[in-house]
Design a protein around this motif. Structure first.
Motif, mmCIF file in Angstrom:
data_model
loop_
_atom_site.group_PDB
_atom_site.id
_atom_site.type_symbol
_atom_site.label_atom_id
_atom_site.label_comp_id
_atom_site.label_asym_id
_atom_site.label_seq_id
_atom_site.Cartn_x
_atom_site.Cartn_y
_atom_site.Cartn_z
ATOM 1 N N GLU A 125 0.842 -1.197 0.000
ATOM 2 C CA GLU A 125 0.000 0.000 0.000
ATOM 3 C C GLU A 125 0.882 1.255 0.000
ATOM 4 O O GLU A 125 0.636 2.213 -0.729
ATOM 5 C CB GLU A 125 -0.909 -0.010 1.229
ATOM 6 N N ARG A 126 1.942 1.201 0.822
ATOM 7 C CA ARG A 126 2.839 2.366 0.927
ATOM 8 C C ARG A 126 3.483 2.670 -0.427
ATOM 9 O O ARG A 126 3.576 3.810 -0.835
ATOM 10 C CB ARG A 126 3.913 2.057 1.972
ATOM 11 N N ARG A 127 3.890 1.600 -1.126
ATOM 12 C CA ARG A 127 4.600 1.820 -2.405
ATOM 13 C C ARG A 127 3.690 1.658 -3.624
ATOM 14 O O ARG A 127 4.128 1.811 -4.771
ATOM 15 C CB ARG A 127 5.780 0.852 -2.492
ATOM 16 N N GLN A 128 2.436 1.339 -3.367
ATOM 17 C CA GLN A 128 1.430 1.139 -4.433
ATOM 18 C C GLN A 128 1.915 0.201 -5.537
ATOM 19 O O GLN A 128 1.790 0.484 -6.724
ATOM 20 C CB GLN A 128 0.963 2.485 -4.976
ATOM 21 N N GLU A 129 2.468 -0.911 -5.069
ATOM 22 C CA GLU A 129 2.888 -1.960 -6.006
ATOM 23 C C GLU A 129 2.743 -3.307 -5.298
ATOM 24 O O GLU A 129 3.135 -3.439 -4.135
ATOM 25 C CB GLU A 129 4.348 -1.734 -6.441
ATOM 26 N N PRO A 130 2.192 -4.315 -5.991
ATOM 27 C CA PRO A 130 2.013 -5.603 -5.320
ATOM 28 C C PRO A 130 3.337 -6.329 -5.070
ATOM 29 O O PRO A 130 4.293 -6.154 -5.831
ATOM 30 C CB PRO A 130 1.137 -6.401 -6.292
ATOM 31 N N PHE A 131 3.351 -7.115 -4.018
ATOM 32 C CA PHE A 131 4.484 -7.974 -3.691
ATOM 33 C C PHE A 131 5.824 -7.230 -3.677
ATOM 34 O O PHE A 131 6.738 -7.565 -4.421
ATOM 35 C CB PHE A 131 4.536 -9.186 -4.653
ATOM 36 N N VAL A 132 5.903 -6.226 -2.829
ATOM 37 C CA VAL A 132 7.184 -5.531 -2.664
ATOM 38 C C VAL A 132 7.693 -5.605 -1.215
ATOM 39 O O VAL A 132 8.749 -5.094 -0.905
ATOM 40 C CB VAL A 132 7.115 -4.045 -3.105
ATOM 41 N N GLY A 133 6.908 -6.245 -0.333
ATOM 42 C CA GLY A 133 7.363 -6.426 1.049
ATOM 43 C C GLY A 133 8.175 -7.709 1.167
ATOM 44 O O GLY A 133 8.762 -8.178 0.187
ATOM 45 N N ARG A 134 8.194 -8.287 2.361
ATOM 46 C CA ARG A 134 9.018 -9.497 2.574
ATOM 47 C C ARG A 134 8.521 -10.666 1.719
ATOM 48 O O ARG A 134 9.319 -11.396 1.143
ATOM 49 C CB ARG A 134 8.996 -9.883 4.052
ATOM 50 N N ALA A 135 7.206 -10.802 1.605
ATOM 51 C CA ALA A 135 6.679 -11.895 0.767
ATOM 52 C C ALA A 135 7.076 -11.661 -0.691
ATOM 53 O O ALA A 135 7.363 -12.607 -1.434
ATOM 54 C CB ALA A 135 5.162 -11.976 0.896
#
Ligand code: URA
Length: 281
Positions: A125-135
């Motif tokens: 949500e913060r970066r408005q792009e899917p799958f950009v966190g640890r997962a």
């Protein structure tokens, strides 16, 4: 009247409010067990050739949810059109259970492989792009082991908004069936544009949203081909499952076997080294 409907309605409402654990009495548990027994994944749903045309299975969105037809003269424009529609998508907004910021898909709109996750989390949500966190980092590692860059595949979520929770900070929750149904027309329209040769459903929630299976363990859905509107679908564990089970090589191997099946299905080269990943350790 069946005792199931009010119970499910009540539990769905609690889930929407962010409640993750409830204590059920024996009667309620029996009602849910009966419902589960009724909805079993078909024992045999193997799909040999990519061209097979029958047996399509997916969740039809309720009649109140309009379908979408993308406008544009090429896939990039059509995806951009869908993204603009998603920003103000009333069926999702009117649920009141999803957060404000919309997170659309990313990747190659002409990809052979489309990956579908559940919903954006805090980092997405913060970066408005899917799958950009640890997962997302774990997913990138899996793709890299397959010999693929993130930009070569198409990465989507079955729900385009981060599901809301009370007093939410970095915590996330899975989307409910209603939230997934509200966003399903986007996934359908995306599939129509990308026309992937196969889809990988990442985790049980995405698989349920796509394939209309309820409460089925991934262990039962993986290992064979399913279909979404004639597109072959492989179900595997969500990358975050591997984060929680990081020491379990056996679980990594299962995901890897699912990905090897995808590479085989697409006729992509597989090296001996790739075949051996996570085996015999
Ligand atoms: N998990 C998902 O399913 N989707 C994301 O975009 C991020 C985490």
């Amino acid at each position: 009247m069946s005792r199931t409907a009010p119970l499910i309605k009540y539990l769905t409402q609690l889930e929407r409010e962010g409640v993750r654990h409830v204590r059920l009495d024996e009667n309620a548990k029996e009602v849910l067990r009966k419902r589960l027994r009724k909805r079993k994944v078909p024992a045999s749903n193997s799909l040999p050739p990519a061209s097979q045309k029958s047996g399509s299975r997916h969740t039809a969105p309720p009649a109140s949810i309009p379908s979408l037809e993308a406008q544009g003269s090429n896939p990039e424009e059509q995806i951009a059109f869908l993204k603009a529609q998603a920003e103000h998508w009333e069926p999702a907004r009117s649920l009141g259970s999803l957060r404000e910021k919309m997170v659309f898909s990313t990747g190659n709109p002409a990809a052979d492989i489309m990956l579908v996750g559940e919903a954006p989390g805090y980092e997405e949500e913060r970066r408005q792009e899917p799958f950009v966190g640890r997962a997302g980092q774990k997913l990138d590692q899996i793709l890299s082991a397959m010999g693929l860059a993130r930009g070569e595949v198409y990465i989507s979520n079955i729900c385009k908004f981060r599901p809301a929770l009370k007093n939410q900070t970095t915590n996330n929750r899975k989307p409910t069936p209603e939230e997934m149904k509200a966003c399903l027309p986007f996934v359908q329209a995306e599939i129509g544009i990308v026309q992937p040769k196969c889809i990988v459903a990442l985790g049980g929630t995405a698989a349920e949203g796509l394939l209309d299976y309820e409460n089925q363990p991934v262990g039962r859905m993986r290992g064979s081909w399913h279909k979404f509107e004639n597109i072959p679908v492989r179900v595997t564990y969500h990358p975050s499952y591997l984060l929680h089970n990081d020491s379990a090589v056996s679980e990594k191997r299962k995901v890897w076997e699912d990905m090897l099946s995808v590479l085989e299905f697409l006729g992509m080269p597989i090296s001996e080294k790739q075949r051996g990943f996570f085996s015999g350790k």
